[in-house]
Design a protein around this motif. Structure first.
Motif, PDB file in Angstrom:
ATOM      1  N   THR A  57       0.970  -1.149   0.077  1.00 39.91           N
ATOM      2  CA  THR A  57      -0.154   0.005   0.000  1.00 39.91           C
ATOM      3  C   THR A  57       0.765   1.161   0.128  1.00 39.91           C
ATOM      4  O   THR A  57       0.621   2.123  -0.690  1.00 39.91           O
ATOM      5  N   ALA A  58       1.913   1.191   0.816  1.00 39.07           N
ATOM      6  CA  ALA A  58       2.695   2.462   0.665  1.00 39.07           C
ATOM      7  C   ALA A  58       3.580   2.584  -0.633  1.00 39.07           C
ATOM      8  O   ALA A  58       3.454   3.692  -1.150  1.00 39.07           O
ATOM      9  N   GLY A  59       4.034   1.605  -1.206  1.00 42.07           N
ATOM     10  CA  GLY A  59       4.520   1.745  -2.603  1.00 42.07           C
ATOM     11  C   GLY A  59       3.362   2.352  -3.499  1.00 42.07           C
ATOM     12  O   GLY A  59       3.779   3.226  -4.421  1.00 42.07           O
ATOM     13  N   ARG A  60       2.406   1.935  -3.512  1.00 41.39           N
ATOM     14  CA  ARG A  60       1.169   2.085  -4.625  1.00 41.39           C
ATOM     15  C   ARG A  60       0.546   3.541  -4.356  1.00 41.39           C
ATOM     16  O   ARG A  60       0.322   4.310  -4.984  1.00 41.39           O
ATOM     17  N   THR A  61       0.721   3.971  -2.962  1.00 38.97           N
ATOM     18  CA  THR A  61       0.410   5.484  -2.533  1.00 38.97           C
ATOM     19  C   THR A  61       1.119   6.372  -3.170  1.00 38.97           C
ATOM     20  O   THR A  61       0.872   7.420  -3.659  1.00 38.97           O
ATOM     21  N   LEU A  62       2.408   5.924  -3.175  1.00 39.39           N
ATOM     22  CA  LEU A  62       3.488   6.990  -3.531  1.00 39.39           C
ATOM     23  C   LEU A  62       3.398   7.327  -5.211  1.00 39.39           C
ATOM     24  O   LEU A  62       3.561   8.516  -5.654  1.00 39.39           O
ATOM     25  N   LEU A  63       2.901   6.237  -5.667  1.00 38.12           N
ATOM     26  CA  LEU A  63       2.473   6.282  -7.304  1.00 38.12           C
ATOM     27  C   LEU A  63       1.312   6.942  -7.438  1.00 38.12           C
ATOM     28  O   LEU A  63       0.888   6.918  -9.043  1.00 38.12           O
ATOM     29  N   ARG A  64       0.388   7.275  -6.663  1.00 39.23           N
ATOM     30  CA  ARG A  64      -1.096   7.670  -6.490  1.00 39.23           C
ATOM     31  C   ARG A  64      -1.720   6.805  -7.430  1.00 39.23           C
ATOM     32  O   ARG A  64      -2.919   6.907  -7.895  1.00 39.23           O
ATOM     33  N   LEU A  65      -1.386   5.476  -7.289  1.00 41.76           N
ATOM     34  CA  LEU A  65      -2.554   4.309  -7.610  1.00 41.76           C
ATOM     35  C   LEU A  65      -3.575   4.040  -6.563  1.00 41.76           C
ATOM     36  O   LEU A  65      -4.423   3.631  -7.040  1.00 41.76           O
ATOM     37  N   VAL A  66      -3.221   4.636  -5.464  1.00 42.02           N
ATOM     38  CA  VAL A  66      -4.464   4.631  -4.543  1.00 42.02           C
ATOM     39  C   VAL A  66      -3.850   6.254  -3.821  1.00 42.02           C
ATOM     40  O   VAL A  66      -2.815   6.579  -3.766  1.00 42.02           O
ATOM     41  N   GLU A  67      -4.924   6.829  -3.573  1.00 43.25           N
ATOM     42  CA  GLU A  67      -4.581   8.133  -2.932  1.00 43.25           C
ATOM     43  C   GLU A  67      -4.311   8.146  -1.437  1.00 43.25           C
ATOM     44  O   GLU A  67      -4.915   7.375  -0.657  1.00 43.25           O
ATOM     45  N   PRO A  68      -3.488   8.790  -0.945  1.00 40.23           N
ATOM     46  CA  PRO A  68      -3.024   9.049   0.452  1.00 40.23           C
ATOM     47  C   PRO A  68      -4.160   9.657   1.485  1.00 40.23           C
ATOM     48  O   PRO A  68      -5.056  10.323   0.817  1.00 40.23           O
ATOM     49  N   THR A  69      -4.313   9.333   2.466  1.00 40.24           N
ATOM     50  CA  THR A  69      -5.068   9.849   3.472  1.00 40.24           C
ATOM     51  C   THR A  69      -4.315  11.268   4.131  1.00 40.24           C
ATOM     52  O   THR A  69      -5.126  12.234   4.429  1.00 40.24           O
ATOM     53  N   ALA A  70      -3.115  11.284   4.368  1.00 44.47           N
ATOM     54  CA  ALA A  70      -2.420  12.326   4.983  1.00 44.47           C
ATOM     55  C   ALA A  70      -0.881  12.101   4.580  1.00 44.47           C
ATOM     56  O   ALA A  70      -0.385  10.650   4.214  1.00 44.47           O
ATOM     57  N   GLY A  71      -0.184  13.124   4.669  1.00 45.05           N
ATOM     58  CA  GLY A  71       1.204  12.910   4.576  1.00 45.05           C
ATOM     59  C   GLY A  71       1.787  13.923   3.343  1.00 45.05           C
ATOM     60  O   GLY A  71       0.992  14.468   2.624  1.00 45.05           O
ATOM     61  N   LYS A  72       3.193  13.686   2.936  1.00 49.25           N
ATOM     62  CA  LYS A  72       3.665  14.471   2.106  1.00 49.25           C
ATOM     63  C   LYS A  72       4.604  13.560   1.344  1.00 49.25           C
ATOM     64  O   LYS A  72       5.541  12.657   2.020  1.00 49.25           O
ATOM     65  N   ALA A  73       4.799  13.728   0.126  1.00 48.40           N
ATOM     66  CA  ALA A  73       5.938  12.770  -0.632  1.00 48.40           C
ATOM     67  C   ALA A  73       6.440  13.818  -1.590  1.00 48.40           C
ATOM     68  O   ALA A  73       5.818  14.224  -2.599  1.00 48.40           O
ATOM     69  N   VAL A  74       7.764  14.166  -1.718  1.00 51.16           N
ATOM     70  CA  VAL A  74       8.403  14.823  -2.507  1.00 51.16           C
ATOM     71  C   VAL A  74       9.410  14.094  -3.393  1.00 51.16           C
ATOM     72  O   VAL A  74      10.279  13.609  -2.856  1.00 51.16           O
ATOM     73  N   PHE A  75       9.050  13.968  -4.841  1.00 50.64           N
ATOM     74  CA  PHE A  75      10.009  13.432  -5.621  1.00 50.64           C
ATOM     75  C   PHE A  75      10.657  14.560  -6.411  1.00 50.64           C
ATOM     76  O   PHE A  75       9.943  15.330  -7.400  1.00 50.64           O
ATOM     77  N   ASP A  76      11.970  14.546  -6.378  1.00 54.29           N
ATOM     78  CA  ASP A  76      12.877  15.523  -7.288  1.00 54.29           C
ATOM     79  C   ASP A  76      12.324  17.091  -7.094  1.00 54.29           C
ATOM     80  O   ASP A  76      12.127  17.714  -8.108  1.00 54.29           O
TER      81      ASP A  76
END
Length: 322
Positions: A57-76
């Motif tokens: 679930t963590a991996g798929r959330t990072l790719l927005r295959l599932v939407e997060p409930t909360a948090g932040k992910a900064v890619f480049d």
């Protein structure tokens, strides 16, 4: 190693279940519950844990295959979770995934050319005239014959299908790939070949991986660092050699003790965990592992876990080290 390519802060993914009066949500499954980690350019971070601990679930959330409930992910430098449709589509060229099951992840009605080349057409990186040679080159890159472009998935073995999945993942020249149990469905000898291929591609293309697995031996082989996950939370992170040599968290030690030793005559002390994994619908207070931990203390049931850095890069969430 270079600077962080991906930084994840306080990521949560809750699935609502149950409804009360007037349809109000009453409970949530806490699949991922406030985790933070980073991945450097050219690095592999292994994410390991038991089934249903939330790593996929963590991996798929990072790719927005599932939407997060909360948090932040900064890619480049870009906040993944705030991107709108067009920006997200552009970012997806640089973030790809290799799925666990090489049988169900390929459309049985498509030829290899269509499976691997579809993304090139969608993102307008190739036209139909030069698509075939582009796909042939990708097949060669992953160790398959270019003659396979017009074959269908049912004509390949499991290892060959996973190579096709890898070719699809690298087709857009990404910077980051989530490997979701990418070798767990394969025979041991084929696993080694695929792991070596992934390492080779990483060196050639400068790829970063989030390598998700339940097998510590596999993760040890390919990862620069390892994060150990339990019931939606990260329990320990460390450079691979440090974690395998001196595991700090009781859960990490239990996982390592359960791994078969390469030498069948070697004596090994086994840590047997009692009880079942608690439900993510109603996780324990305090440390989520305290219900099964052989070293649990009263504080483990009450207080919120705090990060403790034991050595550079080696962090543990455990009251034993307060």
């Amino acid at each position: 190693m270079e600077k962080n390519l991906l930084e994840v802060q306080s990521l949560k993914k809750y699935y609502p279940v149950g409804q009360g009066l007037f349809g109000k949500q009453t409970q949530s499954i806490k699949a991922v519950d406030d985790i933070s980690f980073s991945v450097k350019k050219g690095e592999t971070l292994g994410l390991v844990g038991e089934s249903a601990c939330g790593k996929t679930t963590a991996g798929r959330t990072l790719l927005r295959l599932v939407e997060p409930t909360a948090g932040k992910a900064v890619f480049d430098g870009e906040d993944i979770f705030s991107l709108k449709k067009d920006r997200l589509r552009n970012l997806r060229k640089r973030m790809q995934i290799i799925f666990q099951d090489p049988y169900s992840s390929l459309n049985p009605r498509f030829t290899v050319q269509k499976i691997v080349g579809e993304a090139l057409l969608v993102h307008k990186l190739a036209d139909r005239n030069d698509l075939k040679p582009r796909v042939e080159a990708l097949l060669e890159k992953v160790g398959l014959s270019p003659k396979y472009v017009n074959r269908y998935p049912h004509e390949f073995s499991g290892g060959q299908r996973q190579r096709i999945g890898i070719a699809r993942a690298i087709a857009l020249n990404p910077a980051f790939i989530v490997c979701d149990e990418a070798v767990s469905a394969l025979d041991v000898s084929i696993q080694a070949q695929i792991l070596n291929l992934l390492s080779q591609l990483q060196e050639e293309m400068g790829l970063s991986y989030l390598f998700i697995s339940h097998d510590l031996h596999v993760v040890e082989h390919i990862s620069h660092r390892i994060a150990v996950m339990y019931l939606g939370k990260i329990m320990e992170t460390a450079p691979t050699d440090d974690l395998m040599r001196e595991p700090a968290h009781p859960y990490t030690r239990a996982l390592l003790s359960a791994n078969p030793a390469p030498d069948p005559t070697a004596k090994k002390k086994r840590t047997i965990l009692e009880g079942d994994v608690p439900s993510p619908l109603n996780p324990p207070t305090g440390c989520p592992f305290h219900t099964r931990c052989p070293e649990a203390m009263p504080i483990c049931k009450k207080e919120k876990l705090q990060e403790k850095e034991l050595s550079p890069g080696h962090k543990v969430w455990c009251f034993l080290y307060n």
